[in-house]
Scaffold this motif. Sequence first.
Motif, PDB file in Angstrom:
ATOM      1  N   ASP A 100       0.817  -1.212   0.000  1.00  0.00           N
ATOM      2  CA  ASP A 100       0.000   0.000   0.000  1.00  0.00           C
ATOM      3  C   ASP A 100       0.854   1.267   0.000  1.00  0.00           C
ATOM      4  O   ASP A 100       0.437   2.303  -0.530  1.00  0.00           O
ATOM      5  CB  ASP A 100      -0.935   0.017   1.211  1.00  0.00           C
ATOM      6  CG  ASP A 100      -2.109  -0.945   1.058  1.00  0.00           C
ATOM      7  OD1 ASP A 100      -2.320  -1.441  -0.067  1.00  0.00           O
ATOM      8  OD2 ASP A 100      -2.807  -1.197   2.058  1.00  0.00           O
ATOM      9  N   VAL A 108       3.381   1.834  -1.696  1.00  0.00           N
ATOM     10  CA  VAL A 108       3.645   2.129  -3.109  1.00  0.00           C
ATOM     11  C   VAL A 108       2.349   2.434  -3.851  1.00  0.00           C
ATOM     12  O   VAL A 108       2.240   3.447  -4.556  1.00  0.00           O
ATOM     13  CB  VAL A 108       4.368   0.953  -3.783  1.00  0.00           C
ATOM     14  CG1 VAL A 108       4.613   1.245  -5.255  1.00  0.00           C
ATOM     15  CG2 VAL A 108       5.678   0.657  -3.061  1.00  0.00           C
ATOM     16  N   ALA A 109       1.358   1.571  -3.690  1.00  0.00           N
ATOM     17  CA  ALA A 109       0.128   1.695  -4.464  1.00  0.00           C
ATOM     18  C   ALA A 109      -0.628   2.991  -4.159  1.00  0.00           C
ATOM     19  O   ALA A 109      -1.278   3.559  -5.041  1.00  0.00           O
ATOM     20  CB  ALA A 109      -0.778   0.493  -4.203  1.00  0.00           C
ATOM     21  N   LEU A 110      -0.549   3.473  -2.926  1.00  0.00           N
ATOM     22  CA  LEU A 110      -1.268   4.680  -2.518  1.00  0.00           C
ATOM     23  C   LEU A 110      -0.388   5.924  -2.560  1.00  0.00           C
ATOM     24  O   LEU A 110      -0.749   6.966  -2.018  1.00  0.00           O
ATOM     25  CB  LEU A 110      -1.851   4.487  -1.111  1.00  0.00           C
ATOM     26  CG  LEU A 110      -2.847   3.325  -0.969  1.00  0.00           C
ATOM     27  CD1 LEU A 110      -3.299   3.176   0.473  1.00  0.00           C
ATOM     28  CD2 LEU A 110      -4.039   3.525  -1.896  1.00  0.00           C
ATOM     29  N   ASN A 111       0.783   5.796  -3.185  1.00  0.00           N
ATOM     30  CA  ASN A 111       1.682   6.941  -3.418  1.00  0.00           C
ATOM     31  C   ASN A 111       2.072   7.665  -2.127  1.00  0.00           C
ATOM     32  O   ASN A 111       2.018   8.898  -2.052  1.00  0.00           O
ATOM     33  CB  ASN A 111       1.047   7.943  -4.392  1.00  0.00           C
ATOM     34  CG  ASN A 111       0.783   7.345  -5.756  1.00  0.00           C
ATOM     35  OD1 ASN A 111       1.624   6.635  -6.297  1.00  0.00           O
ATOM     36  ND2 ASN A 111      -0.391   7.617  -6.305  1.00  0.00           N
ATOM     37  N   HIS A 112       2.471   6.895  -1.131  1.00  0.00           N
ATOM     38  CA  HIS A 112       2.879   7.511   0.132  1.00  0.00           C
ATOM     39  C   HIS A 112       4.359   7.883   0.161  1.00  0.00           C
ATOM     40  O   HIS A 112       4.828   8.464   1.144  1.00  0.00           O
ATOM     41  CB  HIS A 112       2.569   6.572   1.299  1.00  0.00           C
ATOM     42  CG  HIS A 112       1.105   6.492   1.621  1.00  0.00           C
ATOM     43  ND1 HIS A 112       0.340   7.612   1.876  1.00  0.00           N
ATOM     44  CD2 HIS A 112       0.270   5.425   1.725  1.00  0.00           C
ATOM     45  CE1 HIS A 112      -0.904   7.237   2.122  1.00  0.00           C
ATOM     46  NE2 HIS A 112      -0.980   5.930   2.034  1.00  0.00           N
ATOM     47  N   LEU A 113       5.102   7.543  -0.884  1.00  0.00           N
ATOM     48  CA  LEU A 113       6.497   7.977  -0.970  1.00  0.00           C
ATOM     49  C   LEU A 113       6.520   9.407  -1.494  1.00  0.00           C
ATOM     50  O   LEU A 113       6.061   9.680  -2.599  1.00  0.00           O
ATOM     51  CB  LEU A 113       7.298   7.051  -1.887  1.00  0.00           C
ATOM     52  CG  LEU A 113       7.410   5.588  -1.438  1.00  0.00           C
ATOM     53  CD1 LEU A 113       8.142   4.770  -2.487  1.00  0.00           C
ATOM     54  CD2 LEU A 113       8.125   5.485  -0.108  1.00  0.00           C
ATOM     55  N   ASP A 114       7.059  10.314  -0.716  1.00  0.00           N
ATOM     56  CA  ASP A 114       7.049  11.737  -1.060  1.00  0.00           C
ATOM     57  C   ASP A 114       8.015  12.001  -2.212  1.00  0.00           C
ATOM     58  O   ASP A 114       9.229  11.843  -2.057  1.00  0.00           O
ATOM     59  CB  ASP A 114       7.466  12.554   0.175  1.00  0.00           C
ATOM     60  CG  ASP A 114       7.261  14.046  -0.023  1.00  0.00           C
ATOM     61  OD1 ASP A 114       7.241  14.501  -1.186  1.00  0.00           O
ATOM     62  OD2 ASP A 114       7.119  14.761   0.981  1.00  0.00           O
ATOM     63  N   PRO A 115       7.522  12.431  -3.386  1.00  0.00           N
ATOM     64  CA  PRO A 115       8.412  12.670  -4.525  1.00  0.00           C
ATOM     65  C   PRO A 115       9.358  13.843  -4.302  1.00  0.00           C
ATOM     66  O   PRO A 115      10.384  13.950  -4.968  1.00  0.00           O
ATOM     67  CB  PRO A 115       7.445  12.948  -5.681  1.00  0.00           C
ATOM     68  CG  PRO A 115       6.187  13.421  -5.027  1.00  0.00           C
ATOM     69  CD  PRO A 115       6.109  12.696  -3.720  1.00  0.00           C
TER      70      PRO A 115
END
Length: 275
Positions: A183, A185-192
């Motif tokens: 999740d 990765v899938a929910l874009n929790h890594l701050d770009p």
Amino acid sequence: MGGILRRRPRRLPRRARSWRRLSREDKRGTLIFALGAMILIALVVSALQVVRSPARDFDKVTLCNPHLPRFAQHLVVIDASDTLSAYQIRFLKTHLSGLLESAAVNDRFSIFVLDDHYNGLSEPVINLCKPHSGEDVSALTANQQFVQALYRQRFEQPLDHAIGRAVSGGEQPVSPIYEALSDVVALNHLDPAAENVYLTIVSDMIQNSRAGSVFKRGSAAIDQLPLIDLRRARTRVYWLDRAKYQRYQTAELEASWQDYLGSVSRLEEIQRVRD
């Protein structure tokens, strides 16, 4: 005709004539007044620059500043599927306090727990960027008391409350460690915007869900997990030892997690934390 033409004396401008008529004291007073006005204008311009400075532009919800660099995101996933011991709670609070102290301004803290309701990752318990504290701002350019109050009320206190919530969970029927990481990765929790991502997993590492169960297959359950892309994350695991799961928390299980996390992320360490 042969007379000499006389030049008329050049008349000084009215302002110059007025200045010459002033006494020495009046001239000095006028100069002091003009100098004071120039200093006041300079201070006003400087204050406006500070107020409009990009460093003061932050999101009112997350406290994140889009105009400042973000050196790190500290992403913490806490497995509270079983109650943590008093020592483990103290260890976790000490670790997170250390992260907070060493973090730079505008670093992001994202804390999640494993959630059996979603069978994966919860909504973020906290998702805030570290603001300035009153200690690292100048009294000439900012209200130190206001900055310190903002730091305590909007960041420090919510973070303490979030940690308390995260470690107070009771026993849950499932332990979806893999799903929680998926999740992320899938929910874009890594701050770009973060230059570095530090992922901390606090768990007994007893995977137990539809994706695989250590209770049923032992370390083989980890070997069969699908791969996910956490390559940006420098991963550290705080492995919570549990006396009741001693038969499952084997060296083979640790080796399987080491292989898996090393293949999907930049694994730095798996550290055991006693019960």
